[in-house]
Design a protein around this motif. Structure first.
Motif, PDB file in Angstrom:
ATOM      1  N   ARG A  22       0.833  -1.202   0.000  1.00  0.00           N
ATOM      2  CA  ARG A  22       0.000   0.000   0.000  1.00  0.00           C
ATOM      3  C   ARG A  22       0.859   1.238   0.000  1.00  0.00           C
ATOM      4  NH1 ARG A  22      -4.596  -1.744   4.358  1.00  0.00           N
ATOM      5  NH2 ARG A  22      -5.253  -3.576   3.209  1.00  0.00           N
ATOM      6  N   GLU A  23       0.307   2.325  -0.517  1.00  0.00           N
ATOM      7  CA  GLU A  23       0.989   3.611  -0.516  1.00  0.00           C
ATOM      8  C   GLU A  23       0.333   4.533   0.502  1.00  0.00           C
ATOM      9  OE1 GLU A  23       2.153   5.493  -4.419  1.00  0.00           O
ATOM     10  OE2 GLU A  23       0.664   4.007  -5.041  1.00  0.00           O
ATOM     11  N   LEU A  24       1.142   5.351   1.123  1.00  0.00           N
ATOM     12  CA  LEU A  24       0.628   6.384   2.015  1.00  0.00           C
ATOM     13  C   LEU A  24       0.891   7.722   1.351  1.00  0.00           C
ATOM     14  CD1 LEU A  24      -0.527   7.386   4.696  1.00  0.00           C
ATOM     15  CD2 LEU A  24       1.809   7.401   5.566  1.00  0.00           C
TER      16      LEU A  24
END
Length: 71
Positions: free
Chosen positions: A7-9
């Protein structure tokens, strides 16, 4: 952008996301009827206030990601 578990933040400024209509973009204090209720004064769109804000935050994050990818 940090990645964790696939996942990307992406940091997004949440300012006015709960006052801005996710359908038409109209931003007004009056759109936030109660803590939980959102009702756009311009187009009549209604939703749970948190859901409306989450939609705006998601769109902002995706726009930031597209801009970063284009750079």
């Amino acid at each position: 952008m940090p990645k964790s578990a696939g996942r990307e933040l992406i940091a997004v400024d949440p300012h006015n996301t709960s006052r801005t209509c996710a359908r038409c973009g109209h931003c007004a204090k009056e759109n936030r009827v109660t803590q939980a209720e959102f009702a756009c004064q311009a187009c009549g769109h209604t939703a749970h206030a948190d859901t409306n804000a989450a939609t705006n935050i998601l769109r902002a994050g995706l726009a930031l990601r597209r801009a970063a990818e284009a750079a």
